[in-house]
Design a protein around this motif. Sequence first.
Motif, PDB file in Angstrom:
ATOM      1  N   ASP A  56       0.852  -1.343   0.070  1.00 33.94           N
ATOM      2  CA  ASP A  56       0.110   0.084   0.008  1.00 33.94           C
ATOM      3  C   ASP A  56       0.888   1.223   0.219  1.00 33.94           C
ATOM      4  OD1 ASP A  56      -1.999  -1.035   2.794  1.00 33.94           O
ATOM      5  OD2 ASP A  56      -1.998  -1.914   0.697  1.00 33.94           O
ATOM      6  N   MET A  67      -4.375   4.356   9.913  1.00 36.58           N
ATOM      7  CA  MET A  67      -5.014   3.280  10.359  1.00 36.58           C
ATOM      8  C   MET A  67      -6.336   3.882  11.313  1.00 36.58           C
ATOM      9  SD  MET A  67      -1.861   2.334  12.992  1.00 36.58           S
ATOM     10  CE  MET A  67      -0.756   2.320  11.612  1.00 36.58           C
ATOM     11  N   ARG A 123      -3.428  -5.153  -4.848  1.00 42.05           N
ATOM     12  CA  ARG A 123      -4.016  -6.574  -4.543  1.00 42.05           C
ATOM     13  C   ARG A 123      -4.223  -7.391  -5.760  1.00 42.05           C
ATOM     14  NH1 ARG A 123      -2.644  -4.566  -0.826  1.00 42.05           N
ATOM     15  NH2 ARG A 123      -3.662  -4.243   1.370  1.00 42.05           N
ATOM     16  N   TRP A 132     -10.043   8.738   3.007  1.00 42.15           N
ATOM     17  CA  TRP A 132     -10.445   8.882   4.407  1.00 42.15           C
ATOM     18  C   TRP A 132     -10.986  10.081   4.776  1.00 42.15           C
ATOM     19  CZ3 TRP A 132      -7.701   4.711   8.217  1.00 42.15           C
ATOM     20  CH2 TRP A 132      -7.509   3.539   7.276  1.00 42.15           C
ATOM     21  N   LYS A 172     -16.071  -6.266   9.597  1.00 43.16           N
ATOM     22  CA  LYS A 172     -16.568  -6.861   8.447  1.00 43.16           C
ATOM     23  C   LYS A 172     -16.635  -8.449   8.533  1.00 43.16           C
ATOM     24  CE  LYS A 172     -12.357  -6.964   5.446  1.00 43.16           C
ATOM     25  NZ  LYS A 172     -11.615  -6.456   4.829  1.00 43.16           N
TER      26      LYS A 172
HETATM   27  C1  LIG Z   1      -4.096  -1.585  14.068  1.00 51.43           C
HETATM   28  N1  LIG Z   1      -4.301  -2.644  13.414  1.00 51.43           N
HETATM   29  C2  LIG Z   1      -3.965  -4.160  13.417  1.00 51.43           C
HETATM   30  C3  LIG Z   1      -5.103  -2.404  11.830  1.00 51.43           C
HETATM   31  N2  LIG Z   1      -5.356  -1.126  11.648  1.00 51.43           N
HETATM   32  C4  LIG Z   1      -5.895  -0.628  10.632  1.00 51.43           C
HETATM   33  O1  LIG Z   1      -6.129   0.473  10.237  1.00 51.43           O
HETATM   34  C5  LIG Z   1      -5.888  -1.710   9.509  1.00 51.43           C
HETATM   35  C6  LIG Z   1      -5.432  -3.025   9.735  1.00 51.43           C
HETATM   36  N3  LIG Z   1      -5.147  -3.184  10.810  1.00 51.43           N
HETATM   37  N4  LIG Z   1      -5.441  -3.852   8.739  1.00 51.43           N
HETATM   38  C7  LIG Z   1      -5.247  -5.157   8.551  1.00 51.43           C
HETATM   39  O2  LIG Z   1      -5.052  -5.533   7.111  1.00 51.43           O
HETATM   40  C8  LIG Z   1      -5.980  -6.367   6.835  1.00 51.43           C
HETATM   41  C9  LIG Z   1      -6.271  -6.315   5.214  1.00 51.43           C
HETATM   42  O3  LIG Z   1      -7.049  -5.119   4.949  1.00 51.43           O
HETATM   43  P1  LIG Z   1      -6.732  -4.276   3.695  1.00 51.43           P
HETATM   44  O4  LIG Z   1      -7.109  -2.569   4.185  1.00 51.43           O
HETATM   45  O5  LIG Z   1      -5.167  -4.009   3.558  1.00 51.43           O
HETATM   46  O6  LIG Z   1      -7.482  -4.795   2.652  1.00 51.43           O
HETATM   47  P2  LIG Z   1      -7.143  -6.321   2.053  1.00 51.43           P
HETATM   48  O7  LIG Z   1      -8.186  -7.320   2.891  1.00 51.43           O
HETATM   49  O8  LIG Z   1      -5.904  -6.685   2.042  1.00 51.43           O
HETATM   50  O9  LIG Z   1      -7.660  -6.206   0.724  1.00 51.43           O
HETATM   51  C10 LIG Z   1      -7.228  -6.295   7.558  1.00 51.43           C
HETATM   52  O10 LIG Z   1      -7.898  -7.242   7.849  1.00 51.43           O
HETATM   53  C11 LIG Z   1      -6.382  -5.885   8.974  1.00 51.43           C
HETATM   54  O11 LIG Z   1      -5.988  -7.051   9.522  1.00 51.43           O
HETATM   55  C12 LIG Z   1      -5.972  -2.732   7.637  1.00 51.43           C
HETATM   56  N5  LIG Z   1      -6.282  -1.595   8.107  1.00 51.43           N
HETATM   57  C13 LIG Z   1      -6.628  -0.422   7.314  1.00 51.43           C
END
Ligand SMILES: CN(C)c1nc(=O)c2c([nH]1)N([C@@H]1O[C@H](COP(=O)(O)OP(=O)(O)O)[C@@H](O)[C@H]1O)CN2C
Length: 183
Positions: A56, A67, A123, A132, A172
Amino acid sequence: IKHPLQNIWTLWYYEPDKSKSWEESQREITSFDTAEDFWSLYNHIKQASELRSGCDYSMFKQGIRPMWEDDANKNGGRWLINLDKRQRTTDLDNYWLEILLCMIGEGFNEYSSDVCGAVVNIRPRVDKIAVWTGDSRLHASVLEIGHKLKERIRFPPKNFINYQVHKDTMSKSGSMAKSIFTI
Ligand SMILES: CN(C)c1nc(=O)c2c([nH]1)N([C@@H]1O[C@H](COP(=O)(O)OP(=O)(O)O)[C@@H](O)[C@H]1O)CN2C
């Protein structure tokens, strides 16, 4: 002299790393507050379409982490643009640059203060670009930002973008988080 921006912006880079947490894998690259410094940075790094799957870029106002948990994001949400495979070579980089320029140029007018930043996810199946905003309850502001976004990137009017509240995205089930607006 250089042309100052209204805000200081920070570019982040995320690369999946099995040995690190998601948060530890978010790397702050650099911050800038002039148009010239934006262009030197932009011309120095890989295009989003050249990143490996799973990576990303995020560009947020300085002090806001890319985040959900950041205070500036926790009551907010995102306008989500899904791009199919074919669009990686045609639209992805153009949309991403237009969104960056719109943000640093405060192009969302009186609602620019509600914009926190933008994220591009590369992806395997569907690339995503999201803007955002800081408070999902400010419906007028959210909708104005969404319409401005579609207009600025010249998104086909017949195609839709959805606004998802981060709290819904976090919890989700499956791949589809609830959307509160579709325009
Ligand atoms: C503080 N913290 C842990 C945390 N804080 C966050 O803000 C945050 C996460 N974790 N994210 C993690 O990445 C996975 C994929 O999301 P993706 O948006 O990359 O999308 P895809 O499922 O890889 O398409 C999410 O499922 C989440 O595990 C995503 N995310 C924004």
